[in-house]
Design an enzyme around this catalytic site. Sequence first.
Site, PDB file in Angstrom:
ATOM      1  N   LYS A  92      27.906  21.630   4.898  1.00 26.54           N
ATOM      2  CA  LYS A  92      29.258  21.097   5.113  1.00 26.54           C
ATOM      3  C   LYS A  92      29.295  19.570   5.230  1.00 26.54           C
ATOM      4  O   LYS A  92      30.272  18.938   4.864  1.00 26.54           O
ATOM      5  CB  LYS A  92      29.873  21.716   6.371  1.00 26.54           C
ATOM      6  CG  LYS A  92      30.068  23.231   6.313  1.00 26.54           C
ATOM      7  CD  LYS A  92      31.408  23.567   5.732  1.00 26.54           C
ATOM      8  CE  LYS A  92      31.769  25.038   5.643  1.00 26.54           C
ATOM      9  NZ  LYS A  92      30.969  26.042   6.269  1.00 26.54           N
ATOM     10  N   GLU A 114      40.367  22.039   9.505  1.00 24.95           N
ATOM     11  CA  GLU A 114      40.372  23.409  10.007  1.00 24.95           C
ATOM     12  C   GLU A 114      38.919  23.856  10.061  1.00 24.95           C
ATOM     13  O   GLU A 114      38.075  23.317   9.355  1.00 24.95           O
ATOM     14  CB  GLU A 114      41.166  24.325   9.064  1.00 24.95           C
ATOM     15  CG  GLU A 114      40.372  24.881   7.874  1.00 24.95           C
ATOM     16  CD  GLU A 114      39.851  23.832   6.900  1.00 24.95           C
ATOM     17  OE1 GLU A 114      40.486  22.762   6.766  1.00 24.95           O
ATOM     18  OE2 GLU A 114      38.794  24.073   6.278  1.00 24.95           O
ATOM     19  N   SER A 380      22.391  28.055   3.006  1.00 24.82           N
ATOM     20  CA  SER A 380      23.478  27.119   3.316  1.00 24.82           C
ATOM     21  C   SER A 380      23.447  26.561   4.731  1.00 24.82           C
ATOM     22  O   SER A 380      23.959  25.472   4.982  1.00 24.82           O
ATOM     23  CB  SER A 380      24.826  27.780   3.052  1.00 24.82           C
ATOM     24  OG  SER A 380      24.934  29.007   3.747  1.00 24.82           O
TER      25      SER A 380
END
Length: 394
Positions: A92, A114, A380
């Site tokens: 991210k 969010e 991830s």
Amino acid sequence: MNKENYNVSEEGYYGEFGGAYIPEILYANVETLRKSYKDILDDPQFQEEYHTLLKDYVGRPSPLYLAKRLSNKYNCRIYLKREDLNHTGSHKINNAIGQILLARRMGKTRIIAETGAGQHGVATATVCALMNMECIVYMGKTDVERQNLNVRKMEMLGAKVVSVTSGNMTLKDATNEAIRDWFSNPSNTHYIIGSTVGPHPYPDMVARLQSVISKEIKWQLQEKLGRNYPDYLVACVGGGSNSGGTVYEYLNDLRVKIVLAEAAGEGINSGRSAATIQLGTVGIIHGSRTLLMQTKDGQIEEPYSISAGLDYPGIGPMHANLACTGRSEVLAVDDREAVEAAFELTRLEGIIPALESAHALGIFRKKQFNPDDIVVVCLSGRGDKDMETYINFE
Ligand SMILES: *Cc1c(COP(=O)(O)O)cnc(C)c1O
């Protein structure tokens, strides 16, 4: 359009999916972003700043690791792309760094986001601390409770976390609330969307910022194997950003097959699932025409997955198109299979994966590979945030 072009069109579409279905009040914002994002992202000064931060702050390039014991078990050659080793623990941050630089260029002073698992919230709060920007993170109350450590991190980083109590109090509801905020503050606020979802240009912008993953895979494979492409790319899909980044450089290279894992929850047909691609129908969610889980009369159905990061009723338009054209194969991995895959990786390789990433690893139980197949799996994120779930799973 070239049939084998899986990138976004000038108009913001991937096949029939995508576009920007937004209320009038956001039009100016989204239009400014649409007109400027490519120029900003391609600007050499932006690139220099972005890549310096990726290297010195995030810790890139992330290793491409040959998982020997896992490979032996599944009789193929499995490489893990170690996004779990990034600062803040997942892919991210690649997107958050890019968007905060872009927001600053566009003269914005206030950042909203969010978050589901809290990973995007932590990444956003982190880059806001770094760049001295005001940061408000919307998060469903259910997620605030199940990802409490991440809430504490965001607050320590100086962000304000708003607990959202509408709907089933997860990612979809947090996204609605963030969009509402953007309505009210269109001029000074940039909305950092955390995945390849939302109105055009967000899906393409986020995919470009995450494409550093596949750019590295290319040269890392070249270095290790003397060829710059794998036979398979594997990733989990929530909204589609880690998978989007993993496949980006190979989208139109048909030698490379794409296998995606979505979250089956307690089973695709259990009524408690987040298998959007297999259960979804075409509709509009958060500004984009895509596949989503909805009732016959268009009410969004509440998704469920053990993993907060995959618990979203839609899917990015790039991935809706890849799935519908057959470019990707999509397998649904349920809660139990994901947890088992997480324990397996931990015992075989000494790596505790995020629950989301464990879904990607779950595909090895469902699909056979050939012994000489090169399979690159995007790991991830890391599993620290999921320890309680692992400990308590029965
Ligand atoms: C958020 C998250 C995901 C799912 O989001 P995508 O946009 O589909 O990548 C997957 N893995 C981890 C570790 C995450 O934090």
